[in-house]
Motif scaffolding. Structure first.
Motif, PDB file in Angstrom:
ATOM      1  N   UNK A   1       0.999  -1.302   0.487  1.00 21.65           N
ATOM      2  CA  UNK A   1       0.222   0.113   0.113  1.00 21.65           C
ATOM      3  C   UNK A   1       0.560   1.029   0.007  1.00 21.65           C
ATOM      4  N   UNK A   2       0.647   1.860  -1.461  1.00 23.32           N
ATOM      5  CA  UNK A   2       1.455   3.843  -0.942  1.00 23.32           C
ATOM      6  C   UNK A   2       0.509   4.419   0.167  1.00 23.32           C
ATOM      7  N   UNK A   3       1.383   5.501   0.726  1.00 24.30           N
ATOM      8  CA  UNK A   3       0.295   6.438   1.711  1.00 24.30           C
ATOM      9  C   UNK A   3       0.758   7.690   1.940  1.00 24.30           C
ATOM     10  N   UNK A   4       0.503   8.846   1.610  1.00 26.17           N
ATOM     11  CA  UNK A   4       0.802  10.002   1.792  1.00 26.17           C
ATOM     12  C   UNK A   4       1.170   9.924   3.289  1.00 26.17           C
ATOM     13  N   UNK A   5       2.748  11.594   2.848  1.00 25.14           N
ATOM     14  CA  UNK A   5       3.481  10.815   4.495  1.00 25.14           C
ATOM     15  C   UNK A   5       2.345  11.729   5.631  1.00 25.14           C
ATOM     16  N   UNK A   6       1.444  12.185   5.105  1.00 22.45           N
ATOM     17  CA  UNK A   6       0.849  12.557   6.286  1.00 22.45           C
ATOM     18  C   UNK A   6      -0.671  11.756   6.722  1.00 22.45           C
ATOM     19  N   UNK A   7      -0.066  10.618   6.232  1.00 18.07           N
ATOM     20  CA  UNK A   7      -1.693   9.197   6.753  1.00 18.07           C
ATOM     21  C   UNK A   7      -1.086   9.512   8.636  1.00 18.07           C
ATOM     22  N   UNK A   8      -2.342   9.070   8.783  1.00 16.76           N
ATOM     23  CA  UNK A   8      -2.243   8.694  10.451  1.00 16.76           C
ATOM     24  C   UNK A   8      -3.041   7.274  11.119  1.00 16.76           C
ATOM     25  N   UNK A   9      -3.923   7.469  10.068  1.00 15.54           N
ATOM     26  CA  UNK A   9      -4.591   5.148  11.224  1.00 15.54           C
ATOM     27  C   UNK A   9      -3.398   4.318  10.730  1.00 15.54           C
ATOM     28  N   UNK A  10      -2.375   4.154  11.334  1.00 15.57           N
ATOM     29  CA  UNK A  10      -2.351   2.958  11.397  1.00 15.57           C
ATOM     30  C   UNK A  10      -2.472   0.923  10.496  1.00 15.57           C
ATOM     31  N   UNK A  11      -3.206   1.284  11.599  1.00 14.03           N
ATOM     32  CA  UNK A  11      -4.334  -0.102  11.389  1.00 14.03           C
ATOM     33  C   UNK A  11      -4.710  -0.287  10.370  1.00 14.03           C
ATOM     34  N   UNK A  12      -5.848   1.209   9.874  1.00 11.79           N
ATOM     35  CA  UNK A  12      -6.301   1.168   8.657  1.00 11.79           C
ATOM     36  C   UNK A  12      -4.743   0.763   7.311  1.00 11.79           C
ATOM     37  N   UNK A  13      -3.873   1.696   7.518  1.00 13.30           N
ATOM     38  CA  UNK A  13      -2.688   0.464   6.231  1.00 13.30           C
ATOM     39  C   UNK A  13      -2.145  -0.271   6.500  1.00 13.30           C
ATOM     40  N   UNK A  14      -2.271  -0.499   7.699  1.00 12.59           N
ATOM     41  CA  UNK A  14      -1.591  -2.557   7.428  1.00 12.59           C
ATOM     42  C   UNK A  14      -2.577  -3.072   7.336  1.00 12.59           C
ATOM     43  N   UNK A  15      -4.398  -2.811   7.046  1.00 13.63           N
ATOM     44  CA  UNK A  15      -5.016  -3.824   6.868  1.00 13.63           C
ATOM     45  C   UNK A  15      -5.745  -3.772   5.664  1.00 13.63           C
TER      46      UNK A  15
END
Length: 415
Positions: free
Chosen positions: A117-131
């Motif tokens: 998953x590629x995400x922006x630098x300001x992403x805050x929800x680690x759980x969502x990124x892991x999902x």
């Protein structure tokens, strides 16, 4: 640069990171067959291999069982480049983990499925990124072991297409799929005094690929030097051929030079080598350099420009006004021409600001003793405005699009 419409997966942001979730494909079977102690030692070997093989700035972690994660932080800041970079790194890791492991005299092979998953630098929800990374990893396992998948299918397709284009670009350079067209440069009296060489690529399946697509890609993947050298060599050979024909022997030929070319230690020798091997007249060759290229290392640029000017070459600043112009460096550079960028020409008859910028560049050139040429001239009104304000030459569709050599010869014969 356009990428995808999936804002939730790959939001618009100047900074990107990528999370790679890795599942060892054959671990459960081997763990049950060899026993948990051997399985633990196997995981330790995989952890050592991952830690040693990951990018220097990557963060590697074990998530439990046979799952590992890698966080890539220093990746390109364009969405397309970031996704391609993440896919390339994941495929490299996959190849690394696919290599046999020696355990108690036995050669074992695991392999891995990797979700990205590629995400922006300001992403805050680690759980969502892991999902998301977990969903991508299961997509990879479903597609067949040893594969790599993105959270969003559109990213997978686009990243794959970009990597395929990289491969095609290398093959195109090897297989001579590139060629040059030439756009006329017109003086105030209507005479075509010179041309600019523009590289073109005919893809075997896609047909003509836009330079706006393949030139930045060549810069990113390290092909700027060989492609630039080919362009220079081809242009010099064309210049030599034109010198033997009455209708073309007067032409000056402008060639764009990238930052990588200019600042390469052998740049001066390469230019002189192309001239010597082709027999072209150095006085007919003009090298065009952008402002950003010059600012990378002004002293180095001045030294190399002077070395080539001693052989008769001339120099222009291309796309003037779009970079970080500095009168301090401009006054020191041994230049011959400023080229007004097309972005200031498009609306100069209707936009007062563009008109002021064009007049200012023309006046600046005159005060510095430099010739001024405008790019992207499409209408007679634009041309007339530029000439009335002191511009000495132009190029653009008003005269002609970039032409093949035979078409240019016909145009010159008709004027």
């Amino acid at each position: 640069m356009r990428w995808c419409s999936c804002q939730s997966c790959c939001p618009r942001s100047p900074y990107f990171k990528a999370l790679l979730l890795i599942d060892l494909d054959n671990f459960k079977t081997l763990n049950e067959t060899l026993g948990h102690t051997a399985g633990d030692r196997l995981l330790q070997q995989m952890a050592v291999r991952l830690t040693a093989g990951a990018a220097p700035d990557a963060m590697v972690a074990r998530f439990g069982g046979d799952e590992f994660a890698i966080l890539l932080e220093r990746i390109p800041d364009e969405r397309e480049q970031a996704c391609a970079h993440a896919k390339h790194e994941a495929e490299r890791i996959s190849h690394l983990l696919d290599q046999p492991v020696q355990l108690d005299g036995e050669s074992l092979q695991l392999g891995a499925s990797i979700g990205i998953t590629v995400f922006s630098d300001d992403a805050r929800d680690a759980g969502e990124l892991l999902r998301r990374a977990d969903m991508a990893m299961y997509r990879a396992k479903a597609a067949g072991r040893g594969t790599v998948r993105f959270f969003d299918p559109s990213l997978q397709a686009a990243a794959t297409a970009r990597l395929a284009l990289e491969s095609d670009l290398r093959a195109g350079l090897r297989d001579h799929a590139f060629f040059l067209h030439y756009q006329p440069q017109v003086e105030r009296d209507g005479r075509i005094a010179g041309v600019e060489a523009l590289v073109r690529w005919r893809h075997p399946r896609r047909g003509m690929v836009s330079p706006a697509e393949f030139i930045p890609l060549a810069e990113e993947i390290g092909l700027a030097l060989p492609l630039g050298h080919w362009v220079l060599d081809c242009a010099c050979r064309q210049l030599a051929a034109w010198s033997r024909q009455a209708e073309t022997r007067h032409l000056e030929l402008a060639v764009n030079v990238s930052a990588r070319q200019l600042h390469h230690p052998a740049f001066v020798a390469q230019v002189l080598g192309c001239l010597a091997s082709s027999g072209a007249d150095p006085r007919k060759l003009k090298l065009e350099i952008t402002e950003g290229t010059l600012l990378d290392d002004v002293e180095d640029a001045i030294e190399k420009i002077n070395a080539l000017k001693a052989h008769g070459l001339t120099f222009a600043i291309d796309d003037f006004g779009t970079g970080y112009s500095s009168l301090a460096y401009l006054s020191r550079l041994p230049l011959d021409m400023l080229k007004i960028d097309r972005s200031f020409v498009l609306d100069l008859t209707t936009n007062p600001n563009d008109a002021v910028i064009a007049r200012t560049i023309i006046a600046l050139g005159a005060n510095l003793g430099l010739k001024v040429l405008a790019e992207g001239v499409e209408t007679a009104a634009q041309r007339d405005f530029l000439f009335e304000n002191g511009c000495q030459a132009y190029q653009g569709y008003l005269c002609a699009r970039p032409l093949a050599p035979h078409a240019l010869a016909r145009l010159l014969g008709a004027t």
